[in-house]
Design a protein around this motif. Structure first.
Motif, mmCIF file in Angstrom:
data_model
loop_
_atom_site.group_PDB
_atom_site.id
_atom_site.type_symbol
_atom_site.label_atom_id
_atom_site.label_comp_id
_atom_site.label_asym_id
_atom_site.label_seq_id
_atom_site.Cartn_x
_atom_site.Cartn_y
_atom_site.Cartn_z
ATOM 1 N N PHE A 109 0.657 -1.380 -0.168
ATOM 2 C CA PHE A 109 -0.136 0.147 -0.319
ATOM 3 C C PHE A 109 0.466 1.508 0.314
ATOM 4 O O PHE A 109 2.186 1.973 1.102
ATOM 5 C CB PHE A 109 -0.901 0.218 1.222
ATOM 6 N N ASP A 110 0.991 2.374 -0.922
ATOM 7 C CA ASP A 110 1.585 3.234 -1.435
ATOM 8 C C ASP A 110 0.856 4.043 0.072
ATOM 9 O O ASP A 110 0.443 4.919 -1.007
ATOM 10 C CB ASP A 110 1.534 3.487 -2.565
ATOM 11 N N TRP A 111 1.698 4.698 0.362
ATOM 12 C CA TRP A 111 0.853 5.683 1.758
ATOM 13 C C TRP A 111 1.662 7.273 1.508
ATOM 14 O O TRP A 111 2.649 7.426 1.690
ATOM 15 C CB TRP A 111 0.443 5.668 3.246
ATOM 16 N N MET A 112 1.312 8.503 0.614
ATOM 17 C CA MET A 112 2.607 9.081 0.746
ATOM 18 C C MET A 112 1.274 10.295 1.263
ATOM 19 O O MET A 112 0.293 10.509 1.344
ATOM 20 C CB MET A 112 1.808 9.805 -0.973
ATOM 21 N N MET A 341 -10.301 3.110 -0.332
ATOM 22 C CA MET A 341 -10.512 3.066 -2.035
ATOM 23 C C MET A 341 -9.669 4.214 -2.167
ATOM 24 O O MET A 341 -9.122 4.570 -0.864
ATOM 25 C CB MET A 341 -11.726 3.252 -2.422
ATOM 26 N N ASP A 342 -8.973 4.055 -4.312
ATOM 27 C CA ASP A 342 -8.176 4.792 -4.573
ATOM 28 C C ASP A 342 -8.798 4.810 -6.099
ATOM 29 O O ASP A 342 -9.694 4.188 -6.209
ATOM 30 C CB ASP A 342 -7.169 4.260 -3.772
ATOM 31 N N HIS A 343 -7.981 5.379 -6.498
ATOM 32 C CA HIS A 343 -8.069 4.810 -8.596
ATOM 33 C C HIS A 343 -7.003 4.517 -8.663
ATOM 34 O O HIS A 343 -6.330 4.628 -8.032
ATOM 35 C CB HIS A 343 -7.821 6.598 -8.610
ATOM 36 N N HIS A 344 -6.956 3.232 -9.705
ATOM 37 C CA HIS A 344 -6.325 2.379 -10.063
ATOM 38 C C HIS A 344 -5.668 3.072 -11.232
ATOM 39 O O HIS A 344 -6.918 3.483 -11.816
ATOM 40 C CB HIS A 344 -6.646 1.605 -10.365
ATOM 41 N N MET A 428 -1.841 8.712 -22.552
ATOM 42 C CA MET A 428 -2.928 8.844 -22.183
ATOM 43 C C MET A 428 -3.135 8.070 -20.928
ATOM 44 O O MET A 428 -2.836 6.531 -21.410
ATOM 45 C CB MET A 428 -4.428 8.837 -22.901
ATOM 46 N N GLY A 429 -3.205 7.923 -20.217
ATOM 47 C CA GLY A 429 -3.892 7.211 -19.202
ATOM 48 C C GLY A 429 -4.648 6.996 -18.066
ATOM 49 O O GLY A 429 -5.184 8.087 -17.549
ATOM 50 N N GLY A 430 -5.219 5.852 -17.885
ATOM 51 C CA GLY A 430 -6.301 5.827 -17.192
ATOM 52 C C GLY A 430 -6.384 5.700 -16.282
ATOM 53 O O GLY A 430 -5.745 5.672 -14.680
ATOM 54 N N PHE A 431 -8.121 6.544 -15.345
ATOM 55 C CA PHE A 431 -7.780 6.609 -13.831
ATOM 56 C C PHE A 431 -9.414 5.682 -13.388
ATOM 57 O O PHE A 431 -10.275 6.318 -13.854
ATOM 58 C CB PHE A 431 -8.364 8.125 -13.325
ATOM 59 N N GLY A 502 -2.023 6.519 -6.410
ATOM 60 C CA GLY A 502 -3.546 7.481 -6.889
ATOM 61 C C GLY A 502 -3.624 8.489 -5.747
ATOM 62 O O GLY A 502 -3.801 9.753 -5.669
ATOM 63 N N ILE A 503 -3.085 8.818 -5.062
ATOM 64 C CA ILE A 503 -3.031 9.471 -3.546
ATOM 65 C C ILE A 503 -4.500 10.035 -3.427
ATOM 66 O O ILE A 503 -4.859 11.097 -3.112
ATOM 67 C CB ILE A 503 -2.006 10.669 -4.093
ATOM 68 N N HIS A 504 -5.345 8.888 -3.492
ATOM 69 C CA HIS A 504 -6.594 9.423 -3.202
ATOM 70 C C HIS A 504 -7.127 8.190 -2.206
ATOM 71 O O HIS A 504 -8.351 7.929 -2.957
ATOM 72 C CB HIS A 504 -7.676 9.727 -5.115
#
Length: 572
Positions: A109-112, A341-344, A428-431, A502-504
């Motif tokens: 888990f990338d917790w920024m 949740m986050d965004h991938h 272009m990269g997806g969210f 995604g830092i969300h």
């Protein structure tokens, strides 16, 4: 030296706000402007607008090691460095030291984290999109998690207020899945972006490319705050903007709160517990540890706003145990800490474009294109492989297209200026939306304490089948669109990383109607303790596929005004 800024310590306050970022700044502004004497607590050090942006005006040659971090720096931010967000000397100082602020991972888990006054509002990607009723009704429609107790009409006036105040540049499109707003002039697309926009519209009915809607002033209109002026197109936003051109709490909402004379700001104040009174069934204040001296304090207030970020606010609620709430304040539902949740992201396509060799662009635009969701909106747009949807960010440049996507650009090595521009590239990269799963969760580890004697957080969360199926479509559609737009050497990519990238971060104290299945109600009040409000990402019951900060701000402004009215009526 006193820790207090703007005002001096009092024994008690009308309101306490925990956190000074996107949500905390708005809570402070609205509560203070409603006449409430408000204590704002931040666990990190003081940051003053302009004075404390050490790299804001540095050029590539001003940094040692070509702007790359040293091995010693990397060891201090090992987990965060694996994401790329902290591998630039220009911005690493905004992110915490992993050794001083450890956490545990059952799964990656990338917790920024940014622990300082202003929080991540200094470093955020600034994309600002409204939710629609497609988002607010999605859980009910799909029979997933809990239904949102609000709808778009409830939040629309607050979106209006927030956009008008912060300054969001963008284009109204008339799309039901992406409501229009109160916008500054759109940042213009460059010639290749315009070309791809035309070709996508020509080949894919209903798909619209526009400029990213970003919280940047793009006119000479006067905005409230500390001397905020229009964007200078430097694209050094993550360093802190001396012009106040993009929205941050240190340049905008906190100065507004200070101007009322009602705010007391105390940095270096680690809130770890909300104090609950079983007789009144209300919170009476918070417990605080001084970051530097480790001295312990209690501050009292009539109403408390938790705006410390989704994981941190929920950690505070979990530590707030009492006979009434043995598993954490407001946790009758056992949903506290669940539904992370986050965004991938990290999936899409890029390619090269031949043509427009005589065209270039002026400045370093701080945003690129945005392609709103087009999946599962009815008819031919529906997929039988996944539910919900995704959008794309990206753009064209004569260089590295990723530099104009905030979530992709961090950590790029500095490069010497080149005299002759290279060829055009477009990417272009997806969210994509991540569903709320009860077993995607955080817990507290009381056997592993931090340097302040507080429990550390353990993450156990992952992408599941719906997200993986969605990613296949995100990759295929990006490849197809760029190919039909006439690009060559189109390459698809899929670098999933992990949740948190995604830092969300969202969920963990979700909103709902029923205390048996949710943590806060439709006004962001904790069930069973209604003078405590949670208005950061923790309250989110689903994630949508758009960047969430505008929604946090709208809900926070709404909740703060609700709290002020309820206090005046004597209801809380």
């Amino acid at each position: 030296m006193s820790k207090f800024y703007y005002n001096q310590e009092q024994e008690s306050y009308d309101a306490i706000v925990v956190g000074t970022g996107i949500s905390g700044g708005w809570a402070a502004k609205e509560l203070c402007e409603n006449g409430l004497k408000t204590l704002v607590l931040e666990r990190g050090p003081m940051v003053k607008h302009r004075d404390d942006y050490p790299t804001a005006n540095m050029d590539p040659w001003d940094f040692p090691h070509g702007g790359r971090i040293t091995r010693e720096d990397k060891e201090k931010q090992e987990k965060q460095s694996r994401t790329g967000y902290t591998t630039s000397a220009a911005s690493k100082h905004w992110f915490v030291n992993d050794l001083e602020h450890p956490y545990n991972e059952t799964k990656r888990f990338d917790w920024m984290r940014g622990y300082h006054v202003g929080g991540r509002s200094i470093m955020w990607g600034r994309h600002s999109y409204r939710w629609s009723d497609i988002d607010f009704t999605a859980n009910k429609k799909d029979g997933i998690a809990v239904d949102w107790p609000v709808r778009y009409k409830d939040i629309a006036p607050w979106y209006d207020k927030v956009e008008s105040y912060i300054g969001v540049s963008g284009e109204n499109l008339g799309l039901p899945q992406l409501p229009d707003g109160q916008f500054e002039p759109m940042m213009e697309l460059n010639c290749v972006e315009d070309h791809v926009r035309e070709k996508v519209a020509e080949n894919f009915g209903g798909r619209v490319i526009t400029a990213g809607r970003v919280a940047h002033i793009n006119s000479d209109k006067k905005f409230e705050g500390d001397g905020r002026v229009r964007c200078q197109f430097r694209n050094r936003c993550i360093r802190g903007c001396p012009f106040g051109a993009y929205f941050s709490s240190v340049s905008s909402t906190l100065p507004a709160a200070e101007a009322t004379g009602n705010m007391t700001l105390r940095p270096d104040s680690i809130v770890h517990e909300v104090i609950y009174d079983p007789n009144t069934k209300k919170a009476t204040g918070v417990k605080v540890i001084d970051r530097e001296t480790k001295e312990e304090f209690e501050f009292k207030a009539k109403v408390i706003f938790l705006c410390a970020s989704a994981i941190a606010s929920t950690s505070i609620l979990m530590q707030s145990k009492s006979d009434r709430f043995p598993d954490g304040l407001g946790n009758d539902s056992d949903q506290l800490g669940r539904n992370i949740m986050d965004h991938h992201l990290g999936v899409g396509a890029s390619g090269k474009f031949d043509g427009f060799d005589d065209k270039y662009y002026k400045g370093r635009k701080p945003n690129g294109i945005y392609l709103p969701r087009f999946r599962n909106l009815g008819g031919d747009s529906n997929s039988d492989k996944f539910i919900r949807g995704y959008g794309y960010q990206g753009g064209a440049s004569r260089g590295n297209w990723e530099e104009i996507v905030a979530e992709a650009s961090h950590g790029k090595n500095f490069k010497d200026a080149i005299l002759k521009p290279g060829g055009w590239t477009f990417g272009m990269g997806g969210f994509g939306e991540v569903l709320p799963y009860e077993d995607n969760r955080m817990t507290l580890d009381y056997d592993k304490l931090d340097k302040w004697g507080l429990p550390t957080i353990t993450f156990d969360a992952e992408f599941k089948e719906n997200e993986w199926n969605m990613r296949e479509d995100m990759k295929e559609q990006a490849f197809d669109m760029l190919t039909k737009a006439g690009l060559r050497d189109v390459q698809a990519f899929d670098n999933p990383g992990a949740l948190g990238l995604g830092i969300h971060e969202m969920g963990t104290a979700r909103m709902g109607r029923d205390p048996k299945t949710s943590v806060v109600n439709g006004n962001n009040q904790v069930h069973g303790c209604e003078n405590v409000y949670v208005t950061d990402g923790a309250f989110m019951a689903s994630a949508s596929c758009v960047n969430p900060s505008l929604t946090y701000m709208a809900f926070t402004a709404r909740a703060a005004n609700h709290a002020a009215q309820e206090l005046k009526k004597g209801n809380i």
